[in-house]
Design an enzyme around this catalytic site. Structure first.
Site: not given
Ligand code: GLU
Length: 490
Positions: A249-251, A253
């Site tokens: 996910s975006k977490r 990076g």
């Protein structure tokens, strides 16, 4: 049969790594079979779709080398076609208008929840009489179109990745909405419906997409049947996971392909890595290959069911392999945007009014030759070449200490003197100067080299010293740095 596959991104965000990996598998499968790879932009969600996302998706696919044979087709331009298809199902009695309000649906859901049941529509408007319909319309209720799903149906397909898949009609949430309410006629058609209408119209033979679509596939098979079309083959590809085994996910990076580009990955390195995200070639020791080479071997028998872990180290390693074998002129082209983004000036940026020396193309290529083998990502060229784009250098602690070593100042003064007769330094002349200083001052060559490096680069480690010196000499920076280092040492 000609293989026809498609990638069908929704332009509600930039080209995501997951979508791009699905595109890679579609492309490989099409090329392996000499088939067609089709691009369809699924932009029926008018609120969330943006033209700039479409641009980003097209640019990303092109950059990765995933050229398509047909399209891009835009669903937003085919709305009339979908409405006709909805109308056909209504006429055949396979779909119907449902007037249930959102409040009624909410009450239904609450009751189901209280009984510990999964939420589902109870098909309450499936058999309305014309009088009941008229009454709802007179009330001013809007309607959605629902497609009938028989609870007793068993839907089975042989997934090319996951093998035999089977779903019960009763697990699909009741009769499904295929078009939302709208002022005129048949309403706004929804994803699960238009995707089938388009896949039939575009004669898609294999639907290759992420495993998050498995539940949709069961519904879509029923729609194929209702429309009297041949059901394509399905291949559901594994999710991409982070190193902890959770969905990427975006977490982590990681978001879009354009982010990877900015981070300094090459298209070839990234696409090679994506090929390995869930697939392995028959010779599993082979890790570096072009898309064309992978296409020769590609098949779903070697696509994993399990999620594919995203391994940054491996991506970095692959990327560095591509950088290291990129010819200097091409690598220079690739690096220029990163230097520009860092604000570095070249191409005619005069640095020495007297000698009119410039950081020109030939100079840049020399710089690239110097640093290329130590780059992992293209963006690494920014810190690694900073000392060639700034007038002065910062001295590291080790650099300063080196300059204060006994004999260091004398060595640097010797070099400055020798340089006076050498306006344009050649490699042989540079070597000669070093030799001469060693001899004249009776010092070890190591002292000369370390002092020279500290003076020119501010540090005690770095790229090849003689080549660095030549580059600095060409832009007239070596003498000023030597003089400053002599001052620094005293
Ligand atoms: N627009 C869908 C998505 O982006 C396409 C899914 C499919 O391939 O059917 O997930």
């Amino acid at each position: 049969m000609t293989v026809r596959v498609r990638i069908a991104p929704s332009p509600t965000g930039n080209l995501h790594i997951g979508t791009a990996r699905t595109a890679v598998f579609n492309w490989l499968f099409a090329r392996h079979h000499g088939g067609k790879f089709i691009l369809r932009i699924e932009d029926t969600d008018l609120e969330r779709s943006r033209p700039e996302y479409t641009d980003n998706i097209l640019e990303g696919l092109r950059w990765l080398g995933l050229n398509w044979d047909e399209g891009p087709f835009f669903q937003s331009q085919r709305l009339d076609f979908y409405k006709e298809a909805v109308q056909k199902l209504l006429d055949q009695g396979l779909a119907y208008r449902c007037y249930t309000t959102s409040e009624e649906l909410e009450t239904l859901r609450e009751a189901q929840k209280a009984r510990g049941e999964a939420p589902r529509y109870d098909n309450r408007h499936r058999n309305l009489t014309p009088e009941q319909r008229a009454a709802f319309e007179a009330e001013g209720r809007s309607s959605v179109i629902r497609f009938k799903i028989e609870d007793g149906r068993e839907i089975v397909w042989n997934d090319l990745v996951r093998g035999k898949m089977s779903w019960r009609g009763s697990d699909l949430g009741g009769d499904m909405v295929i078009a939302r309410a709208s002022e005129e006629g048949s309403g706004q058609p929804l994803y699960n419906f238009v995707v089938v209408v388009d896949d039939i119209d575009m004669q898609i033979t294999h639907v290759i997409r992420g495993e998050d679509h498995i539940a949709n596939t069961a519904k879509q098979i029923l729609l194929y049947e209702a429309m009297g079309a041949k059901i394509p083959e399905f291949a559901h590809t594994p999710l991409i996971l982070n190193m902890e085994g959770r969905k990427l996910s975006k977490r982590d990076g990681v978001t879009s392909i354009s982010d990877f580009q900015q981070m300094g990955f090459t298209a070839e390195g990234l696409v090679n890595y994506m090929t390995l995200l869930g697939w392995s070639p028959p010779d599993s020791t082979q890790e570096i290959f072009t898309l064309e080479e992978a296409a020769k071997e590609f098949g779903f028998e070697r696509v994993n069911k399990a999620g594919a872990k995203f391994d940054w180290d491996k991506l970095d390693w692959l990327n560095s392999q591509y950088i290291h074998k990129t010819p200097v002129d091409k690598l220079t082209d690739l690096l220029i945007p990163y230097w520009q983004a860092a604000g570095y000036k070249f191409d005619g940026g005069r640095v020495d009014a007297e000698r009119l020396l410039v950081r020109d193309r030939a100079w840049l290529e020399q710089l690239v030759t110097l640093i290329s083998q130590s780059l992992t990502r293209l963006v690494d060229a920014v810190p690694q070449s900073q000392l060639f784009f700034t007038d002065t250098v910062e001295f590291s602690d080790e650099g300063s200490t080196q300059l204060k070593q006994e004999g260091s100042t004398a060595v640097l003064e010797g070099i400055v003197t020798a340089l006076e007769n050498q306006p344009q330094l050649s490699e042989a002349a540079a070597q000669e100067i070093i030799k001469q200083v060693v001899k004249e001052q009776k010092v070890k060559k190591g002292l000369v080299m370390r002092s020279l490096r500290a003076a020119l680069t501010g540090d005690v480690h770095g790229p090849d010293l003689i080549q660095s010196w030549l580059l600095l000499n060409q832009i007239g920076l070596d003498k000023s740095r030597l003089s400053r280092a002599i001052t620094e040492a005293n």
